[in-house]
Design a protein around this motif. Structure first.
Motif, PDB file in Angstrom:
ATOM      1  N   HIS A 217     -25.366  13.351  -0.751  1.00  0.00           N
ATOM      2  CA  HIS A 217     -25.954  13.498   0.244  1.00  0.00           C
ATOM      3  C   HIS A 217     -27.262  12.545   0.607  1.00  0.00           C
ATOM      4  CE1 HIS A 217     -24.610  18.222  -0.226  1.00  0.00           C
ATOM      5  NE2 HIS A 217     -23.878  17.639   0.616  1.00  0.00           N
TER       6      HIS A 217
ATOM      7  N   VAL B 202     -20.785  24.581   3.191  1.00  0.00           N
ATOM      8  CA  VAL B 202     -20.483  24.114   1.742  1.00  0.00           C
ATOM      9  C   VAL B 202     -19.096  23.530   1.775  1.00  0.00           C
ATOM     10  CG1 VAL B 202     -20.348  24.254  -0.823  1.00  0.00           C
ATOM     11  CG2 VAL B 202     -22.328  25.520   0.523  1.00  0.00           C
TER      12      VAL B 202
ATOM     13  N   GLN C 258     -24.010  17.232  -6.279  1.00  0.00           N
ATOM     14  CA  GLN C 258     -23.755  16.434  -4.961  1.00  0.00           C
ATOM     15  C   GLN C 258     -24.734  15.612  -4.505  1.00  0.00           C
ATOM     16  OE1 GLN C 258     -20.547  17.296  -3.802  1.00  0.00           O
ATOM     17  NE2 GLN C 258     -20.416  18.227  -5.688  1.00  0.00           N
TER      18      GLN C 258
ATOM     19  N   TYR D 247     -15.982  22.707  -0.822  1.00  0.00           N
ATOM     20  CA  TYR D 247     -15.097  22.730  -1.948  1.00  0.00           C
ATOM     21  C   TYR D 247     -13.773  22.089  -2.140  1.00  0.00           C
ATOM     22  CZ  TYR D 247     -18.611  26.769  -1.911  1.00  0.00           C
ATOM     23  OH  TYR D 247     -19.612  27.481  -1.806  1.00  0.00           O
TER      24      TYR D 247
END
Ligand code: IYR
Length: 326
Positions: free
Chosen positions: A180, A34, A176, A36
């Motif tokens: 993607h 992930v 997101q 951030y």
């Protein structure tokens, strides 16, 4: 729980199920990440994706946490120095929250995103992606009203990260998904393989059950909330006795049990005095939601219990932040 179920539980979207099923056959040593944008204090949005990383770690995967300093800079979040400082605090809070230190690699974007190879690949993606496509991918991420050139470079870099960090799976919130999808379409155009992705839900606003919980508006629960603040916030939450309120509304109390509490505890204990029926114990979300709907579990008891479990989850991070600031 079987590995595919563990990898995909509580995900709103799995792209594609077949690819993740294949990964679940042999997850050992496979890499999931992930990214951030660094910020000083973690909130529940960060922790929801962190729970998915913990699931992946439990399945045997290696976790990469990208502290996306260059991305935050491109998204207008401050000077590079300010961003680097908050990234360090963020890393410490993730470990306090429960990511396994031995099996978590923290990477700053600036460690590789400024290299020649990366820059050339980025330019190749710039050539193959339309401006319109890149702008659409940023709709839910862009901060500020006016799109800058940096905002269209951002999603292309996020796509490239997946190749450069050598990942087998990407995780992100539903906000997101357009980035993607761009990654899945555009990486093959420049000779790299698209990777599977999992998207975690976005929790509704706590007091209204509408839209999404956001750190810029409404009430957010974060790593720095005291036990009293948590109790106050949870007590003011919208909690009708149903998991499926009318229209576009959600029951945020149940959502927090489902996405934040049950994945981290074997059993949830609701403490009640004997005259109100005595304690209740729940081994899964379904049984708690069913009791709330039938009236067996009163919303006030559900809220009190939620506040104390959330407190247990954030207490280590809160202590750490206090130490960092002392
Ligand atoms: N777009 C994310 C931050 C981010 C995520 C990944 I995954 C990256 O490779 C880079 C940046 C956000 O909105 O916080």
């Amino acid at each position: 729980m079987d590995t595919f179920e563990l990898l995909t539980r509580n995900a709103d979207e799995v792209v594609t199920e077949d690819e993740v099923r294949e990964l679940a056959q042999d997850p050992d040593g496979k890499r999931v990440y992930v990214g951030y944008e660094p910020s000083g204090v973690l909130h529940l949005g960060h922790l929801l994706t962190a729970n998915k990383l913990i699931d992946c770690q439990e399945a045997g995967m290696e976790v990469v946490v990208l502290l996306a300093d260059v991305h935050a800079y491109l998204n207008g979040k401050g000077t590079f120095e300010e961003i680097r400082e908050t990234a360090e605090q963020m890393r410490a809070q993730f470990l306090a929250y429960g990511l396994d230190e031995e099996r978590t690699e923290f990477v700053y974007g600036s460690e590789y995103q400024l290299d020649d190879d990366y820059a050339l690949d980025l330019h190749e993606l710039e050539l193959s992606t339309t401006l319109n496509r890149a702008q659409r991918a940023m709709a839910e991420i862009q901060s500020g009203e006016t799109a800058k050139v940096s905002h269209v470079v951002y999603p292309l870099m996020q796509a490239l990260d997946i190749e450069y960090l050598d990942l087998d799976l990407a995780v992100g919130g539903m906000d997101q998904r357009k980035v993607h999808m761009l990654m899945r379409e555009e990486l093959p155009d420049i000779g790299y393989e698209a990777r599977p992705v999992l998207h975690t839900p976005i929790v509704a606003d706590l007091t209204t059950g509408e839209g999404k919980m956001s750190s810029s508006e409404g009430v957010t629960i974060s790593m720095e909330d005291s036990a009293d603040e948590l109790e106050e916030k949870v007590n003011s939450a919208f909690c009708p006795p149903t998991r499926d309120p009318e229209g576009d509304l959600e029951n945020p109390v149940l959502e927090l049990f489902e996405y934040h509490v049950f994945p981290r505890f074997e059993e949830i204990l609701v403490e009640r005095p004997d005259e109100y029926g005595g304690d209740l114990a729940y081994a899964n979300y379904e049984s708690l939601a069913t009791d709330l709907e039938s009236g067996e579990l009163h919303p006030a008891d559900a809220k009190g219990t939620l506040a104390s479990y959330l407190d247990e989850l954030i207490a280590p991070g809160r202590t750490l932040l206090e130490e960092l600031r002392a």
